[in-house]
Design a protein around this motif. Structure first.
Motif, PDB file in Angstrom:
ATOM      1  N   GLU A  84      25.650  -4.550 -32.503  1.00 48.51           N
ATOM      2  CA  GLU A  84      26.290  -4.640 -33.816  1.00 48.51           C
ATOM      3  C   GLU A  84      27.213  -3.435 -34.057  1.00 48.51           C
ATOM      4  O   GLU A  84      28.353  -3.586 -34.497  1.00 48.51           O
ATOM      5  CB  GLU A  84      25.153  -4.708 -34.847  1.00 48.51           C
ATOM      6  CG  GLU A  84      25.366  -4.063 -36.175  1.00 48.51           C
ATOM      7  CD  GLU A  84      25.940  -5.008 -37.198  1.00 48.51           C
ATOM      8  OE1 GLU A  84      25.858  -6.218 -37.002  1.00 48.51           O
ATOM      9  OE2 GLU A  84      26.492  -4.496 -38.197  1.00 48.51           O
ATOM     10  N   ILE A  85      26.722  -2.240 -33.750  1.00 45.58           N
ATOM     11  CA  ILE A  85      27.542  -1.049 -33.971  1.00 45.58           C
ATOM     12  C   ILE A  85      28.718  -1.042 -32.992  1.00 45.58           C
ATOM     13  O   ILE A  85      29.857  -0.757 -33.377  1.00 45.58           O
ATOM     14  CB  ILE A  85      26.695   0.243 -33.871  1.00 45.58           C
ATOM     15  CG1 ILE A  85      25.643   0.268 -34.998  1.00 45.58           C
ATOM     16  CG2 ILE A  85      27.574   1.489 -33.948  1.00 45.58           C
ATOM     17  CD1 ILE A  85      24.662   1.433 -34.933  1.00 45.58           C
ATOM     18  N   HIS A 105      30.138  -3.592 -31.713  1.00 46.31           N
ATOM     19  CA  HIS A 105      31.058  -4.626 -32.208  1.00 46.31           C
ATOM     20  C   HIS A 105      31.944  -4.058 -33.313  1.00 46.31           C
ATOM     21  O   HIS A 105      33.145  -4.305 -33.364  1.00 46.31           O
ATOM     22  CB  HIS A 105      30.228  -5.800 -32.714  1.00 46.31           C
ATOM     23  CG  HIS A 105      31.017  -6.873 -33.401  1.00 46.31           C
ATOM     24  ND1 HIS A 105      31.994  -7.593 -32.752  1.00 46.31           N
ATOM     25  CD2 HIS A 105      30.974  -7.327 -34.677  1.00 46.31           C
ATOM     26  CE1 HIS A 105      32.524  -8.465 -33.623  1.00 46.31           C
ATOM     27  NE2 HIS A 105      31.925  -8.314 -34.784  1.00 46.31           N
ATOM     28  N   ARG A 106      31.336  -3.261 -34.189  1.00 47.45           N
ATOM     29  CA  ARG A 106      32.120  -2.668 -35.281  1.00 47.45           C
ATOM     30  C   ARG A 106      33.054  -1.565 -34.778  1.00 47.45           C
ATOM     31  O   ARG A 106      34.018  -1.209 -35.451  1.00 47.45           O
ATOM     32  CB  ARG A 106      31.183  -2.151 -36.370  1.00 47.45           C
ATOM     33  CG  ARG A 106      30.440  -3.337 -37.014  1.00 47.45           C
ATOM     34  CD  ARG A 106      29.738  -2.924 -38.262  1.00 47.45           C
ATOM     35  NE  ARG A 106      28.919  -4.023 -38.757  1.00 47.45           N
ATOM     36  CZ  ARG A 106      28.801  -4.323 -40.047  1.00 47.45           C
ATOM     37  NH1 ARG A 106      29.446  -3.645 -40.962  1.00 47.45           N
ATOM     38  NH2 ARG A 106      28.034  -5.320 -40.423  1.00 47.45           N
ATOM     39  N   GLU A 117      23.240  -7.954 -39.957  1.00 47.35           N
ATOM     40  CA  GLU A 117      22.852  -7.641 -38.573  1.00 47.35           C
ATOM     41  C   GLU A 117      22.115  -8.794 -37.913  1.00 47.35           C
ATOM     42  O   GLU A 117      21.217  -9.374 -38.506  1.00 47.35           O
ATOM     43  CB  GLU A 117      21.865  -6.461 -38.599  1.00 47.35           C
ATOM     44  CG  GLU A 117      22.462  -5.120 -38.320  1.00 47.35           C
ATOM     45  CD  GLU A 117      21.406  -4.037 -38.442  1.00 47.35           C
ATOM     46  OE1 GLU A 117      21.540  -3.242 -39.380  1.00 47.35           O
ATOM     47  OE2 GLU A 117      20.470  -4.026 -37.633  1.00 47.35           O
ATOM     48  N   ILE A 156      35.449  -7.716 -41.170  1.00 43.58           N
ATOM     49  CA  ILE A 156      34.217  -6.927 -41.139  1.00 43.58           C
ATOM     50  C   ILE A 156      34.518  -5.473 -41.494  1.00 43.58           C
ATOM     51  O   ILE A 156      35.655  -5.009 -41.381  1.00 43.58           O
ATOM     52  CB  ILE A 156      33.488  -6.955 -39.769  1.00 43.58           C
ATOM     53  CG1 ILE A 156      34.375  -6.392 -38.642  1.00 43.58           C
ATOM     54  CG2 ILE A 156      32.941  -8.309 -39.449  1.00 43.58           C
ATOM     55  CD1 ILE A 156      33.577  -5.943 -37.429  1.00 43.58           C
ATOM     56  N   ILE A 157      33.469  -4.773 -41.895  1.00 43.17           N
ATOM     57  CA  ILE A 157      33.557  -3.337 -42.178  1.00 43.17           C
ATOM     58  C   ILE A 157      33.334  -2.623 -40.849  1.00 43.17           C
ATOM     59  O   ILE A 157      32.395  -2.940 -40.125  1.00 43.17           O
ATOM     60  CB  ILE A 157      32.506  -2.961 -43.248  1.00 43.17           C
ATOM     61  CG1 ILE A 157      32.887  -3.617 -44.584  1.00 43.17           C
ATOM     62  CG2 ILE A 157      32.378  -1.443 -43.376  1.00 43.17           C
ATOM     63  CD1 ILE A 157      31.792  -3.628 -45.624  1.00 43.17           C
ATOM     64  N   TYR A 158      34.211  -1.656 -40.536  1.00 44.02           N
ATOM     65  CA  TYR A 158      34.170  -1.050 -39.202  1.00 44.02           C
ATOM     66  C   TYR A 158      33.168   0.089 -39.104  1.00 44.02           C
ATOM     67  O   TYR A 158      33.442   1.137 -38.524  1.00 44.02           O
ATOM     68  CB  TYR A 158      35.577  -0.618 -38.774  1.00 44.02           C
ATOM     69  CG  TYR A 158      36.477  -1.826 -38.600  1.00 44.02           C
ATOM     70  CD1 TYR A 158      36.366  -2.638 -37.476  1.00 44.02           C
ATOM     71  CD2 TYR A 158      37.360  -2.209 -39.603  1.00 44.02           C
ATOM     72  CE1 TYR A 158      37.140  -3.788 -37.333  1.00 44.02           C
ATOM     73  CE2 TYR A 158      38.133  -3.352 -39.477  1.00 44.02           C
ATOM     74  CZ  TYR A 158      38.018  -4.131 -38.353  1.00 44.02           C
ATOM     75  OH  TYR A 158      38.765  -5.272 -38.208  1.00 44.02           O
ATOM     76  N   SER A 159      32.022  -0.124 -39.678  1.00 45.48           N
ATOM     77  CA  SER A 159      30.903   0.807 -39.591  1.00 45.48           C
ATOM     78  C   SER A 159      29.668   0.045 -40.020  1.00 45.48           C
ATOM     79  O   SER A 159      29.729  -0.779 -40.931  1.00 45.48           O
ATOM     80  CB  SER A 159      31.104   2.007 -40.521  1.00 45.48           C
ATOM     81  OG  SER A 159      29.905   2.749 -40.658  1.00 45.48           O
ATOM     82  N   ASN A 160      28.571   0.310 -39.360  1.00 46.89           N
ATOM     83  CA  ASN A 160      27.300  -0.273 -39.784  1.00 46.89           C
ATOM     84  C   ASN A 160      26.639   0.667 -40.781  1.00 46.89           C
ATOM     85  O   ASN A 160      26.190   0.251 -41.849  1.00 46.89           O
ATOM     86  CB  ASN A 160      26.400  -0.458 -38.553  1.00 46.89           C
ATOM     87  CG  ASN A 160      24.972  -0.848 -38.901  1.00 46.89           C
ATOM     88  OD1 ASN A 160      24.216  -0.054 -39.452  1.00 46.89           O
ATOM     89  ND2 ASN A 160      24.595  -2.071 -38.587  1.00 46.89           N
TER      90      ASN A 160
END
Lengths: 414, 414
Positions: free
Chosen positions: A105-106, A108-109, B228, B243-247
């Protein structure tokens, strides 16, 4: 709003025997109650240097760049991934539990090309499986969780570094749940980056993430260096690489803050740093090996006790972390009812589970300050009572006896 | 490594009279030494709800989404900017000091189209200047620092919200340095998002960032929602946006953790939350207005004292924050020598400066726990001695007398 409704912080005493957070070592909490000093006070920068030295020992590394990220364990993961991965980079993530998906997930971001390799929850990968996939995918990065609390499994990493070296793959692991309680050899195993968290075997509160990066990883990150305009002077040169798509997690800037440049970045979370320093100091005073052995001893005692109750364990226990145990909730027993009973009447917290294991297993931890005989025996004694009350029959006293027998075989009575 | 070389944390006592961090309120440190509880313990989630309630009062807002980001103040900034700004979005950043450049820098890393509007350090913008630029640029977001410690200036924001509304601009401010010690009216001033930090007027240690977001801002962020995989179930629907480019900084996920869903994200930094709750509780028990008045009183006393010494102040002091003062280093005086003398021999820290002001001004703070008469008088008394020793002549006692006169005029003797 009636402000008098808000009293001082005064939570009930809990014995935290879940997957973390666990009770913090009181010495760590005391260290964290220390009054603050300025961020460039020579005493503060000296403490920062000491933290680097202490965590090199915890990570078993000579890496100069061993420091703290100011955030919880996933902040450590994200700092490394955002600082290293450029959009379009190919990454391979062998996934054996929930926290493997978090790495995907991270990544991917970070706009990586993410390749998953999955195995059944409760199992781990062989080095061959990973090598075959590396040959197929040819990733730039291998991202893998070391110990995944969601399944309680620990992935052997000893032979993976050699494989990564052979195929020129950068090797990262998330050691949040394993570090301090299980063997982790950053240099010997050829790891390029490792991140961790405080709230598991290190015995502190969540909120700081120790990380370490190799020379090779440092080069990748330094190539992307970019100094903030507000503090830029002629001496600071930017790198040639693509910028890092975060300021807070830009490890190149964080290096300039922790390194001799002492270039301002964030305002170090002093209290968290005091806590992290004390966690490492307390462990190293006893010895890291002894700390790992302590986790194995009490983890095994808990396991024997649970088996003594007639409960079944989840997953391939040969690959279980020392500090956490998956217990299959017996048929006819309401897992949440048991957890509630344990918490509300006995003050003991055991863990629930995520995703496919939700409602199927409890997770019982024995880690950090709570990797102790009294914690193991209290938990077993009370769980027996609760299971008895919800109608799951067992031989009275069998759990505690099994645990005590294990301690006696190991010749440890205290 | 000889571990016995590493003693317990035991820094010297410092009186921190710089731009922050300042000495934490002892009540906050005591709250932070509280033993931990589990992250889904009903007691913990109750504390989280209380933190939301308390910070609504601190931010002067009814915004439901008022919570903590686990990181230092710039983590709060970055969480808001990364969660709101899509690559290519136009932002306008009026810059009046170093922390304005930080907003530009973070927006740049969010891949926004960043437009700067600059003014001389030591001044602020008129609403007209900002409106004219908004008309010209037509940005989606206006990002502006409220109080910038680098220049000690505070930007009046009262009339900016109306302008933003008129041109459909989303209005964000970084209130790290101002909140709690200067007026800040989130709802009245039409702010869509505000972030803060603990280590200035709130009187706690750096490491947590309170934020608040309006309904409009929430909608923008929710549109980018993405759950997630490891914890995804059928009930969780993703948004349609990019999407937001950080989790770690994905506020949509952090909302699901703080909101009734209680969906797992990071492991809340419990100790930091205990501290943040106590900071707000202590302030609100006295009353926010009283706390702001206290900052004004002691900030003004410090100003009078410094003027009494014959020192000149930096910038347009009509727009000075209550809690910080820029003092021009007199000709012939070595600013760093004075700071070193103050720290090492008197145990008092005053601040240096960044960028164009480096070596030109000291920054003296009176904030949080240190916005007190004794702190002001000790600092003035000791600074007089040090300046005397380095050969800057003044009328002995004039500084303290000027400060005392101010207190006497304000009829406050304690």
């Amino acid at each position: 709003m009636d402000i008098n409704r808000y009293s001082q912080i005064n939570p009930p005493q809990r014995l935290l025997m879940g997957p973390g957070p666990i009770n913090a070592d009181p010495r760590v909490l005391r260290a964290m109650s220390t009054q603050l000093i300025g961020q460039y006070d020579p005493v503060m920068t000296h403490y920062m240097n000491e933290v680097m030295e202490l965590y090199r020992k915890i990570f078993c590394t000579d890496n100069y760049w061993t420091m703290l990220i100011n955030g919880t364990s996933r902040a450590g993961i994200e700092a490394i991934l955002l600082s290293a991965i450029c959009p379009g980079d190919k990454v391979l993530v062998p996934v054996f539990g929930r926290f493997g998906y978090l790495l995907c997930e991270i990544a991917h971001r970070c706009r990586a090309k993410v390749n998953l390799l999955e195995t059944q929850w409760g199992t781990v990968f062989t080095p061959d499986q990973i090598e075959d996939e590396i040959k197929k995918i040819k990733p730039k990065f291998l991202l893998i969780v070391h110990g995944d609390t969601s399944t309680t499994m620990i992935q052997p990493l000893k032979d993976i570094g050699e494989i990564c070296k052979k195929y020129h793959v950068i090797f990262y692991t998330d050691a949040t749940a394993s570090i301090g309680g299980n063997e982790l050899e950053t240099d010997l195993w050829g790891l390029d980056a490792v991140s961790a968290g405080m709230q598991k075997c290190l015995g502190g509160p969540s909120g700081t993430a120790p990380i370490t990066i190799s020379h090779q990883m440092k080069e990748i990150i330094r190539h992307r260096k970019c100094v903030e305009k507000g503090i830029r002077t002629v001496e600071h040169k930017d790198g040639d690489g693509e910028i890092i798509y975060s300021n807070y997690f830009d490890i190149s800037m964080i290096m300039d803050y922790w390194g001799p440049e002492r270039l301002n970045h964030h305002t170090e979370a002093t209290t968290a740093l005091f806590g992290a320093r004390e966690c490492a100091r307390v462990i190293l005073k006893d010895g890291l090996k002894k700390n790992i052995a302590r986790h194995k001893l009490h983890g095994d005692a808990m396991l024997k006790g649970i088996q003594g109750m007639g409960l079944k364990l989840f997953g391939n226990i040969e690959h279980k972390m020392h500090n956490i145990l998956g217990v299959i909730i017996p048929k006819g027993v309401n897992g949440e009812q048991v957890r509630k009973f344990m918490l509300e009447d006995f003050g003991i917290e055991i863990g629930t589970s995520f995703g496919p294991l939700h409602g199927k297993i409890w997770r019982i931890g024995t880690m950090g300050y709570n990797a102790r005989k009294d914690c193991v025996l209290q938990t077993l004694a009370c769980l027996e009572q609760v299971l008895n009350l919800v109608g799951f029959p067992m031989i009275p006293g069998a759990a505690v006896e099994s645990a005590l027998e294990h301690y006696s075989l190991e010749n440890i009575h205290v």
